[in-house]
Design an enzyme around this catalytic site. Structure first.
Site, PDB file in Angstrom:
ATOM      1  N   HIS A  79       0.941  -1.377   0.115  1.00 17.48           N
ATOM      2  CA  HIS A  79      -0.182   0.137   0.221  1.00 17.48           C
ATOM      3  C   HIS A  79       0.920   1.324   0.072  1.00 17.48           C
ATOM      4  O   HIS A  79       0.521   2.165  -0.692  1.00 17.48           O
ATOM      5  CB  HIS A  79      -0.973  -0.057   1.338  1.00 17.48           C
ATOM      6  CG  HIS A  79      -1.765   1.185   1.439  1.00 17.48           C
ATOM      7  ND1 HIS A  79      -1.611   2.259   2.392  1.00 17.48           N
ATOM      8  CD2 HIS A  79      -2.962   1.729   0.753  1.00 17.48           C
ATOM      9  CE1 HIS A  79      -2.238   3.220   2.197  1.00 17.48           C
ATOM     10  NE2 HIS A  79      -3.122   2.929   1.325  1.00 17.48           N
ATOM     11  N   GLU A  82       1.979   1.706  -3.467  1.00 15.35           N
ATOM     12  CA  GLU A  82       0.864   2.284  -4.221  1.00 15.35           C
ATOM     13  C   GLU A  82       0.867   3.692  -4.314  1.00 15.35           C
ATOM     14  O   GLU A  82       0.604   4.694  -5.301  1.00 15.35           O
ATOM     15  CB  GLU A  82      -0.495   1.736  -3.620  1.00 15.35           C
ATOM     16  CG  GLU A  82      -1.780   2.340  -4.247  1.00 15.35           C
ATOM     17  CD  GLU A  82      -2.826   2.432  -3.441  1.00 15.35           C
ATOM     18  OE1 GLU A  82      -3.467   3.480  -3.342  1.00 15.35           O
ATOM     19  OE2 GLU A  82      -3.309   1.531  -2.960  1.00 15.35           O
ATOM     20  N   HIS A  83       0.932   4.264  -2.997  1.00 16.36           N
ATOM     21  CA  HIS A  83       1.134   5.894  -2.930  1.00 16.36           C
ATOM     22  C   HIS A  83       2.247   6.255  -3.601  1.00 16.36           C
ATOM     23  O   HIS A  83       2.049   7.393  -4.355  1.00 16.36           O
ATOM     24  CB  HIS A  83       1.220   6.153  -1.376  1.00 16.36           C
ATOM     25  CG  HIS A  83      -0.066   6.280  -0.551  1.00 16.36           C
ATOM     26  ND1 HIS A  83      -0.760   7.158   0.130  1.00 16.36           N
ATOM     27  CD2 HIS A  83      -1.151   5.196  -0.530  1.00 16.36           C
ATOM     28  CE1 HIS A  83      -1.637   6.994   0.638  1.00 16.36           C
ATOM     29  NE2 HIS A  83      -1.964   5.736   0.390  1.00 16.36           N
ATOM     30  N   GLU A 159      -3.827   7.956   7.217  1.00 16.12           N
ATOM     31  CA  GLU A 159      -4.643   7.109   6.561  1.00 16.12           C
ATOM     32  C   GLU A 159      -5.203   6.087   7.564  1.00 16.12           C
ATOM     33  O   GLU A 159      -6.386   5.495   7.814  1.00 16.12           O
ATOM     34  CB  GLU A 159      -4.453   6.517   5.232  1.00 16.12           C
ATOM     35  CG  GLU A 159      -5.535   5.664   4.642  1.00 16.12           C
ATOM     36  CD  GLU A 159      -5.107   5.112   3.397  1.00 16.12           C
ATOM     37  OE1 GLU A 159      -5.563   4.217   2.522  1.00 16.12           O
ATOM     38  OE2 GLU A 159      -3.707   5.613   2.866  1.00 16.12           O
TER      39      GLU A 159
END
Length: 459
Positions: A79, A82-83, A159
């Site tokens: 993840h 992904e950012h 997040e």
């Protein structure tokens, strides 16, 4: 570029054209809904579904990597990466990437799951070449700079904090941990505060090089697209980055989550000062490739898939004990989960769990009525079709199908498989799955005596 490099590039391009293999996977009707696949050298697959009647197109790249491919120290790396792929390439800054899509009124995003990651852009059909160029550039040319890693660390921690503020989401992570323990399938996709703070730029860069190999990627496009054009643009973008072939490709390790499933009857409770208690009662389910998944889909729909489902009627409509109550399935490559979620007042948690457990036991022993099965088949069929009414959903379907199954199934074939489910099929899968001793995850302000009593729900 030297003359030798030019000759090498030309030879590589020539080889790419020579060995690319194109197949029509689904012929469609009069060219509408035709699904094609081209396999480029190095193993990169490109699949498209053509819908000439629309004016939009969605382009995506699927990577066969998710949180279950992480070691404990790398939890959250997929993840995080992904950012970072949005933070800039050799050709574009982070602002350039977002501005390019914003300038044509498009939308761009990504998501990370347990077993895959997807990056996509939805644009007007005339802007598809731009979307292909931008998304391919992100996937093949990310710089992953140390300063970007440090800056994005704070974003990801926020997040995680945002997710932690929603116990209705967190309880599903808690249930995964209850079922799988401290294994890749049991850890959160986002990682934890500790693992995110500990991840370094070099670790993430190595993870990127290992998993973003052409053999681990699927390119998908749906809408008013021409397959040959999409292939040509994708090939050009990957060749330009030198990413069409790799000599250091690493084979992915086999996924065997069945061994990770823990003994049934486990209870995990997280004390929180929430207004509601959030509960998930569940057990092992089916792998996504299991042929019984069609019967499980019907079972899941009848049990907790809508307002007419058994659990919704028993818990909410008849007794008013919860606002949200539903069942769900999660299918992975080699195993799966079946769960029932409910959010209720803490004082009602034992009543809700008792009703849910009794409902599961009754269906395991007696099955569903013919009327329930017929209604569930109709509901599942309708939702399947209605869920494919935009190009984004179509791109998701063909991309995920290619990545996870290596094949495509037409909507008519899916509807036929759903319609073919019989009461005996549903009864068999209900007896096997719902007859298992469940496990339980709960988040809420429960007192010690209440928490102690929760074990009765899984005994």
């Amino acid at each position: 570029m030297t003359s030798r490099s030019l000759r090498t590039t030309a030879r590589t391009s020539s080889e790419a054209r020579a060995v690319a293999r194109t197949q029509t996977l689904l012929p469609g009707k009069d060219g509408i809904g035709t699904v094609r696949r081209t396999t480029l050298p190095g193993g990169l697959r490109v699949v498209t579904e053509t819908l000439p009647s629309v004016r939009s197109a969605t382009f995506g790249i699927w990577a066969h990597v998710g949180s279950r491919d992480e070691t404990p120290t790398l939890n959250g790396a997929t993840h995080y990466l992904e950012h970072l792929l949005f933070k800039g390439t050799r050709e574009r800054s982070a602002l350039d990437i977002s501005a390019a899509i914003d300038a044509v009124g498009g939308e761009m995003n990504a998501f990370t799951a347990k077993e895959y990651t997807c990056y996509y852009a939805r644009v007007l059909d005339t802007d598809l070449p731009l979307a292909i160029d931008v998304v391919c550039d992100m996937l093949t040319g990310s710089l992953i700079l140390a300063e970007d890693v440090d800056a994005e660390r704070g974003v990801i921690l926020e997040e995680i904090a945002m997710t932690e503020d929603d116990p209705g989401d967190v309880v599903h992570d808690l249930f995964a941990r209850t079922m799988f323990g401290d294994t890749p399938l049991g850890r959160p996709v986002l990682g934890t505060v500790d693992t995110i703070n500990a991840l370094t730029r070099d670790q993430i860069a190595r993870f990127y090089r290992k998993h973003y190999d052409p053999t681990h990627l699927v390119v998908a496009a749906a809408g008013n697209v021409d397959h040959a054009t999409v292939v040509r643009l994708v090939r050009r973008a990957f060749e330009k980055a030198g990413a069409l072939t790799r000599t250091d490709a690493v084979s992915l390790a086999p996924r065997d989550g069945r061994r990770a499933i823990r003994t049934a009857g486990r209870v995990e409770v997280a004390a929180r000062r929430t207004e509601q208690a959030h509960v998930v009662l569940g057990m092992p389910g089916l792998a996504r490739t299991d042929e019984r998944r069609w019967a499980l889909g019907v079972l899941n729909t009848a049990l907790g898939g809508g307002m007419s489902s058994r659990l919704f009627q028993e818990v909410r409509e008849k007794r008013g004990l919860a606002y949200s109550v539903y069942s769900y399935t999660s299918g992975f490559a080699d195993c799966g989960l079946f769960g029932v979620y409910a959010g209720c007042r803490p004082s009602q948690v034992h009543d809700v769990l008792g009703i849910c457990r009794d409902g599961l036991d009754r269906v395991a022993a007696e099955g569903l009525t013919d009327d329930e099965i017929a209604r569930a088949i109709g509901q599942l069929s309708g939702s399947t079709v209605l869920g494919l009414e935009d190009t984004g959903a179509l791109m998701n379907r063909i991309g995920k199908s290619e990545l996870c199954w290596g094949d495509q199934m037409s909507v008519d074939d899916m509807l036929a498989r759903i319609a073919a489910v019989t009461p005996d099929d549903v009864r068999a899968v209900a007896s096997e799955l719902l007859g298992q001793r469940p496990s339980l995850a709960v988040i809420g302000p429960l007192k010690d005596k209440q928490a102690d009593r929760l074990h009765t729900a899984v005994s």
